[in-house]
Design an enzyme around this catalytic site. Sequence first.
Site, PDB file in Angstrom:
ATOM      1  N   LYS A 125       0.799  -1.223   0.000  1.00 58.25           N
ATOM      2  CA  LYS A 125       0.000   0.000   0.000  1.00 58.25           C
ATOM      3  C   LYS A 125       0.835   1.279   0.000  1.00 58.25           C
ATOM      4  O   LYS A 125       0.293   2.371   0.097  1.00 58.25           O
ATOM      5  CB  LYS A 125      -0.949   0.019   1.198  1.00 58.25           C
ATOM      6  CG  LYS A 125      -2.196  -0.819   1.010  1.00 58.25           C
ATOM      7  CD  LYS A 125      -3.227  -0.418   2.045  1.00 58.25           C
ATOM      8  CE  LYS A 125      -4.445  -1.311   2.041  1.00 58.25           C
ATOM      9  NZ  LYS A 125      -5.279  -1.107   3.220  1.00 58.25           N
ATOM     10  N   LYS A 206     -11.429  -9.969  -7.626  1.00 54.81           N
ATOM     11  CA  LYS A 206     -12.551 -10.007  -6.702  1.00 54.81           C
ATOM     12  C   LYS A 206     -13.444  -8.779  -6.853  1.00 54.81           C
ATOM     13  O   LYS A 206     -12.943  -7.688  -7.067  1.00 54.81           O
ATOM     14  CB  LYS A 206     -11.979 -10.031  -5.271  1.00 54.81           C
ATOM     15  CG  LYS A 206     -12.730 -10.877  -4.304  1.00 54.81           C
ATOM     16  CD  LYS A 206     -11.959 -11.027  -3.000  1.00 54.81           C
ATOM     17  CE  LYS A 206     -11.978  -9.767  -2.178  1.00 54.81           C
ATOM     18  NZ  LYS A 206     -11.648  -9.960  -0.764  1.00 54.81           N
ATOM     19  N   LYS A 209     -15.391  -3.268  -2.958  1.00 51.31           N
ATOM     20  CA  LYS A 209     -16.033  -1.971  -2.750  1.00 51.31           C
ATOM     21  C   LYS A 209     -15.060  -0.841  -3.000  1.00 51.31           C
ATOM     22  O   LYS A 209     -15.442   0.223  -3.410  1.00 51.31           O
ATOM     23  CB  LYS A 209     -16.670  -1.891  -1.370  1.00 51.31           C
ATOM     24  CG  LYS A 209     -15.794  -2.168  -0.169  1.00 51.31           C
ATOM     25  CD  LYS A 209     -16.670  -2.107   1.077  1.00 51.31           C
ATOM     26  CE  LYS A 209     -16.172  -2.785   2.310  1.00 51.31           C
ATOM     27  NZ  LYS A 209     -14.868  -2.508   2.829  1.00 51.31           N
TER      28      LYS A 209
HETATM   29  P1  AMP Z   1     -13.527  -5.880   2.234  1.00 47.26           P
HETATM   30  O1  AMP Z   1     -14.672  -5.337   1.452  1.00 47.26           O
HETATM   31  O2  AMP Z   1     -12.393  -6.327   1.370  1.00 47.26           O
HETATM   32  O3  AMP Z   1     -13.123  -4.980   3.375  1.00 47.26           O
HETATM   33  O4  AMP Z   1     -14.027  -7.233   2.920  1.00 47.26           O
HETATM   34  C1  AMP Z   1     -15.021  -7.288   3.906  1.00 47.26           C
HETATM   35  C2  AMP Z   1     -15.512  -8.721   3.989  1.00 47.26           C
HETATM   36  O5  AMP Z   1     -16.231  -9.065   2.803  1.00 47.26           O
HETATM   37  C3  AMP Z   1     -14.408  -9.757   4.122  1.00 47.26           C
HETATM   38  O6  AMP Z   1     -14.875 -10.799   4.958  1.00 47.26           O
HETATM   39  C4  AMP Z   1     -14.225 -10.264   2.711  1.00 47.26           C
HETATM   40  O7  AMP Z   1     -13.749 -11.588   2.679  1.00 47.26           O
HETATM   41  C5  AMP Z   1     -15.643 -10.195   2.172  1.00 47.26           C
HETATM   42  N1  AMP Z   1     -15.610  -9.938   0.723  1.00 47.26           N
HETATM   43  C6  AMP Z   1     -15.219  -8.801   0.123  1.00 47.26           C
HETATM   44  N2  AMP Z   1     -15.336  -8.878  -1.226  1.00 47.26           N
HETATM   45  C7  AMP Z   1     -15.805 -10.132  -1.480  1.00 47.26           C
HETATM   46  C8  AMP Z   1     -16.120 -10.837  -2.686  1.00 47.26           C
HETATM   47  N3  AMP Z   1     -15.989 -10.277  -3.873  1.00 47.26           N
HETATM   48  N4  AMP Z   1     -16.573 -12.108  -2.575  1.00 47.26           N
HETATM   49  C9  AMP Z   1     -16.711 -12.677  -1.359  1.00 47.26           C
HETATM   50  N5  AMP Z   1     -16.430 -12.087  -0.198  1.00 47.26           N
HETATM   51  C10 AMP Z   1     -15.984 -10.817  -0.236  1.00 47.26           C
END
Ligand code: AMP
Length: 335
Positions: A125, A206, A209
């Site tokens: 990062k 993936k 957000k």
């Molecule tokens: P993040 O949005 O990366 O902060 O992730 C928050 C939670 O959502 C974590 O438990 C991630 O593993 C899950 N997560 C985020 N994006 C995905 C995705 N595309 N598919 C499945 N799980 C996700």
Amino acid sequence: MVDPWALTQETRMTTTRPRRLSLLQPTGRLTLGNFLGALRPMAAQQEQADCFYGLADLHALTVTHDPAVLRATVAEQATTLLAVGLDESTLFVQSRVPAHAQLSYLLECVATTGELGRMIQFKEKGRAGESTRASLLTYLVLMAADILLYRPEQVPVGDDQRQHLELTRDLAMRFNAAYGPVFLAPEATVPAVGARVMDLAEPTRKMSKTGSRDAGAVLLLDPPDVVRRKVARAVTDSDVGPDAVRRDRDAKPGVTNLVDLLEACGGSADGLTTYGALKRAVTDAVVAELEPVQRRYAELAREPEHVAAVFARGAERARAVTAPVLAAATAAIGL
Ligand code: AMP
């Protein structure tokens, strides 16, 4: 001084269920990936575990941020956690439980700059950039505090978090060795498999957000016509054979993602032969899956004082649960 082992016993006496802790970062808007991969499994956990679910607003300060956007994101995510049915859990916003930041400082006093600088995420990062916030270097210590305060025996972590939990264990054991047995070093366990949703426009990465440039990420609160448009534009491939609709992660990542998505939302691709039919089925399944959440969200958005009250109660319980751990650490380190 509080006897930390008595704490463990007290914990076991007051609840027979294991503790489960998970914090979401209020950066960006929640996606369908967050819902299927994290929120839905979190709701399912509530029967077996005493769940603490928080919004990690302190972590959101480690990169450039806009205070008004952060506040709005926390409000939206708080409402969403209730809308997905997490009301059996202890819900809180991290900054409302000051023990997190307080314990983080004590742990910074046993962490070294060398080990923090070696963390892969810090390197990726933007290590030592002119404008890199010092909190980006220390945020893994805050994460260690987040975990250690709740004394979970096990923490489910994906591969990308394994190094971080290792740091948490190292800090806990180093603190205990230097100042007395205050912390439980939690074990890493394999998380329950939630669906992994890929970006609709770039199916090899993936759905996320942060950096969701709209087209490829379905947001949890997207209305049906927006879901329809995004799914209709999802990348597939030029295969028009009779078995074009099938899983093949290497050769057909876009189609595989759509089939996975359909199944994660309770549908099936059996008998579908065209991408048009697949996309219609995915749209219907996703819209149906999101409909009750969005309906509940709309209701809750009309009663923000209810959401605030639930989070205030949650923060109160989180403060009560974490206070003895912070007190034990504070006394042990000599304050
Ligand atoms: P993040 O949005 O990366 O902060 O992730 C928050 C939670 O959502 C974590 O438990 C991630 O593993 C899950 N997560 C985020 N994006 C995905 C995705 N595309 N598919 C499945 N799980 C996700």
